[in-house]
Design a protein around this motif. Structure first.
Motif, PDB file in Angstrom:
ATOM      1  N   ALA A 158       0.829  -1.210   0.000  1.00 10.30           N
ATOM      2  CA  ALA A 158       0.000   0.000   0.000  1.00 10.30           C
ATOM      3  C   ALA A 158       0.860   1.255   0.000  1.00 10.30           C
ATOM      4  CB  ALA A 158      -0.937  -0.013   1.201  1.00 10.30           C
ATOM      5  N   ILE A 159       1.907   1.298   0.837  1.00 13.63           N
ATOM      6  CA  ILE A 159       2.711   2.516   0.922  1.00 13.63           C
ATOM      7  C   ILE A 159       3.543   2.703  -0.332  1.00 13.63           C
ATOM      8  CG2 ILE A 159       4.694   1.474   2.094  1.00 13.63           C
ATOM      9  CD1 ILE A 159       3.118   4.931   2.717  1.00 13.63           C
ATOM     10  N   CYS A 160       4.057   1.616  -0.905  1.00 15.35           N
ATOM     11  CA  CYS A 160       4.833   1.741  -2.143  1.00 15.35           C
ATOM     12  C   CYS A 160       3.943   2.190  -3.298  1.00 15.35           C
ATOM     13  CB  CYS A 160       5.515   0.417  -2.472  1.00 15.35           C
ATOM     14  SG  CYS A 160       6.842  -0.047  -1.339  1.00 15.35           S
ATOM     15  N   SER A 161       2.742   1.629  -3.375  1.00 14.87           N
ATOM     16  CA  SER A 161       1.815   2.053  -4.428  1.00 14.87           C
ATOM     17  C   SER A 161       1.376   3.497  -4.238  1.00 14.87           C
ATOM     18  CB  SER A 161       0.594   1.125  -4.443  1.00 14.87           C
ATOM     19  OG  SER A 161       0.977  -0.211  -4.662  1.00 14.87           O
ATOM     20  N   PHE A 162       1.165   3.896  -2.985  1.00 12.06           N
ATOM     21  CA  PHE A 162       0.751   5.274  -2.700  1.00 12.06           C
ATOM     22  C   PHE A 162       1.838   6.266  -3.107  1.00 12.06           C
ATOM     23  CE2 PHE A 162       0.825   8.840   0.335  1.00 12.06           C
ATOM     24  CZ  PHE A 162      -0.388   9.426   0.049  1.00 12.06           C
ATOM     25  N   LEU A 163       3.080   5.997  -2.736  1.00  8.18           N
ATOM     26  CA  LEU A 163       4.177   6.904  -3.077  1.00  8.18           C
ATOM     27  C   LEU A 163       4.433   6.904  -4.581  1.00  8.18           C
ATOM     28  CD1 LEU A 163       6.649   6.152  -0.150  1.00  8.18           C
ATOM     29  CD2 LEU A 163       5.165   8.142  -0.433  1.00  8.18           C
TER      30      LEU A 163
END
Length: 390
Positions: A158-163
């Protein structure tokens, strides 16, 4: 006593704690993916998951802690941008579940936390199945990640996709703005690029923090071993918990382990074996590193655009200097012409003024030729020395 006094009732410590503690909203997700909204203060959280206050402080948004993946005896403390979670071997506590950025994470956890395949079937159903199907089901069960790693994978994804989405959004706005600035230098375009550059700097720092945390984990096997909560729970005396030998088969990496390697690994399992988690972290480390490379490329493009604009501004300054040189040269020539006119305009009686009217014409012509010669000489000298362009 010599003076009057009165007694003030003293509240108990528990009542003071209740008054000073501030409840926050959490969502509790168990192994079946069922979610429950809870309003708990920090003391209730500490009692529930057996965590210290200094570790819980990492999840406080008011303290602005950097991105952290912290392994403790029974929990994993996760602070990745808007993802603030406490992961145990059996449940996940996620802070601020009603936040717009957290809602998709809760839904993804509910979908991926429950075990699929053979793990959801009873023993009676397994006995009725053929031997080949039962072996495949057992292999599918062995290939499942432990609960804490499934939750960690969802958070990292989730955090990698968000960034990465933030980076692509920034690229979509930055490249056209930079191209427009190169075609037309104006205060509006410069201010637009300045704001985009500030956003890029802040986003780069956020991505760099996540990347550094993953890199630090990958460099230290002991820190990765601390994240194996199921293994520590199984090895603890009197736990009564028998965890299977976990093998890595994450769809993110797409790698498969042969049956021979699985059998040999199942026979000998070392406590410091962190291969599965290392492969998981490497996958998302490569993804976040790719996002950082995109931002680095964007920064280089901005630097190249700034260099191009500086070259253009220098060229304009050079043109202004040339114009100033031409004007100064013309001023000198006009000053020479004015000097001759002033000499002949003085109110001094001269005998040659009478009967010599043709002298005025020759003085004007010769003075103009002299001024033009001076102007051409100055410009030729400046071009010879390279002061002005040809």
């Amino acid at each position: 006593m010599g003076r009057d006094g009165f007694l003030v009732p003293v509240e108990s410590q528990s009542s003071l704690v209740k008054k000073t503690a501030v409840s926050t909203s959490w969502v509790l997700l168990d192994q079946s993916g069922k979610g429950t909204i809870l309003d708990l203060d920090k003391y209730a959280i500490m009692r529930r998951v057996h965590i210290h206050a200094r570790d819980l402080r990492i999840l406080d948004p008011l303290l602005s802690y950097p991105s952290t993946i912290l392994g403790r005896e029974k929990v994993i403390v996760l602070n990745l941008e808007h993802i603030k979670a406490i992961i145990t071997a059996e449940e996940v506590l996620l802070r601020d579940p009603l936040d717009d950025n957290v809602i998709p994470i809760v839904e993804e956890l509910q979908r991926r936390l429950p075990l699929t395949g053979a793990s959801s079937k009873g023993q009676g159903e397994e006995e009725e199945q053929p031997a080949g199907v039962r072996d495949e089901a057992e292999n599918g069960e062995e290939n499942e990640f432990p609960f804490e790693f499934r939750a960690l994978e969802v958070a990292l994804e989730a955090i990698c996709s968000f960034l990465d989405a933030c980076t692509r959004e920034l690229e979509a706005a930055a490249y056209p703005a930079l191209d427009e600035l190169t075609s037309k230098i104006s205060s509006r375009n410069l201010d637009r690029v300045r704001r985009l550059k500030s956003s890029m700097t802040r986003l780069t720092n956020r991505v760099q923090k996540v990347r550094d945390e993953l890199e630090q984990l990958l460099d230290d096997d002991e820190d990765m071993a601390d994240l194996y909560l199921s293994r520590k729970l199984a090895s603890s005396p009197g736990s009564g918990y028998a965890a299977p030998n976990w093998f890595f088969s994450s769809p993110t990496i797409g790698s498969k382990i042969s049956r021979t390697s699985r059998a040999s690994t199942q026979t000998v399992r070392e406590e410091n074996d962190v291969e599965e988690l290392e492969m998981l972290l490497e996958a998302y480390f490569m993804q976040i590193d790719g996002t950082l490379n995109k931002l680095t490329t964007l920064r280089e493009y901005i630097d190249d655009t700034e260099d191009y604009i500086n070259i253009q501004l220098d060229n304009h300054r050079n043109q202004l200097i040339q114009l100033e040189l031409f004007l100064c040269s013309g001023t000198v020539c006009v000053s020479v012409y004015s000097l001759v006119a002033a000499i002949f305009g003085m109110n001094i009686p001269y005998t040659w003024k009478e009967g010599h009217g043709y002298v005025f014409k020759w003085v004007v012509i010769l003075t103009g030729i002299l001024c033009a010669f001076i102007l051409v000489s100055i410009i030729s000298y400046a071009r010879h020395k390279g002061l002005v362009g040809s």
